[in-house]
Design an enzyme around this catalytic site. Structure first.
Site, short mmCIF file in Angstrom:
data_model
loop_
_atom_site.label_atom_id
_atom_site.label_comp_id
_atom_site.label_asym_id
_atom_site.label_seq_id
_atom_site.Cartn_x
_atom_site.Cartn_y
_atom_site.Cartn_z
N SER A 133 0.84 -1.19 0.00
CA SER A 133 0.00 0.00 0.00
C SER A 133 0.88 1.24 0.00
O SER A 133 1.95 1.27 0.63
CB SER A 133 -0.89 0.02 1.24
N TYR A 175 -2.87 -0.19 10.24
CA TYR A 175 -2.89 -0.76 8.89
C TYR A 175 -1.53 -0.57 8.21
O TYR A 175 -1.00 -1.52 7.61
CB TYR A 175 -3.99 -0.08 8.07
#
Length: 254
Positions: A148, A161
């Site tokens: 990500s 996250y």
């Protein structure tokens, strides 16, 4: 003949969103795709139906990747399904895409239970999946780990996250060195803001605001990511390994 004809692939978290797009693209290039899901059985079957309608081949496999025993069971089923369809349990492509998104929370508000969930699904599971895949991977195989863009930028309310996704970079780096002698490449692809079907992407004002973060002034589409993964999974990318591939549409350029 597609560039992945006679190849086999496992895409985790492929029932919807980016995973579904990757599965469809790999199947479109000729691969037989195992569509993994955890809870979205109906959606996973829809992915297979879409692939079949497009002339591709796919089947579903289920596992809660947060449970180590289920990862083992996943590969037992995968090998059986591959043998039935190809006569071999060999796997050519692994795409570690499945992830837990959870809710945003500032550092002081992240609970131990929530942190454990992030780490179990986003960090431990990709390692265990890759570990189980290693004996099955063919010479010249491909491992693509979906990371990500948040691992390269600071957003405090996404710290849990981001931390869990940061592990993907180390998994990629060390595995790449480990399997290089077998001609296997290992790379990570990092999407940015991508319309993965979540409700917020149906709100024009939100999409307009998010689009401003990209150098191209638009929100990414699933196909944008799937195309990058398809390239990394192909023979054309044989000289790329251990790399972090920014597929954020220039979001990180500042």
């Amino acid at each position: 003949m597609g560039r992945l004809t006679d190849k086999t692939a496992l895409v985790t978290g492929a029932s919807r969103g980016i995973g579904r797009g990757i599965a469809r693209r790999l199947a479109g290039d000729g691969a037989l795709v195992a569509v993994h899901y955890s809870t979205g059985e109906t959606e996973a079957k829809e992915t297979v139906e879409l692939i079949s309608a497009e002339g591709g081949r796919a089947f579903t496999v289920r596992a809660d990747l947060g449970e180590p025993d289920e990862v083992t069971e996943l590969f037992e089923v995968l090998q059986r399904e591959l043998r039935e369809r190809t006569g071999s349990a060999a796997l050519d492509i692994l795409v570690n895409n499945a992830a837990y998104g959870g809710q945003t929370a500032l550092p002081e508000d992240v609970t131990v239970a929530e942190l454990d969930k992030y780490l179990a699904v986003n960090a431990r599971a990709p390692f265990l999946v890759a570990q189980q895949a290693l004996p099955l991977l063919s010479e010249g195989g491909r491992i693509v780990n979906i990371s990500s863009g948040i691992t390269r930028s600071a957003q405090p309310d996404m710290i849990a996250y981001a931390m869990s996704k940061g592990v993907i970079e180390q998994l990629t780096l060390h595995l790449a060195r480990h399997v290089a002698e077998r001609g296997i490449t290992v790379n990570s692809v990092a999407p940015g803001l991508t319309d993965n079907g979540k409700p917020m992407f149906s709100i024009p004002a939100v999409v307009e605001r998010l689009a401003e973060l990209s150098a191209f002034k638009r929100v990414g589409q699933v196909q944008d990511i799937a195309d990058v993964v398809a390239f990394v999974a192909s023979d054309e990318a044989r000289w790329i390994t251990g790399s972090y591939i920014d597929a954020s549409g220039g979001t990180l350029l500042g």
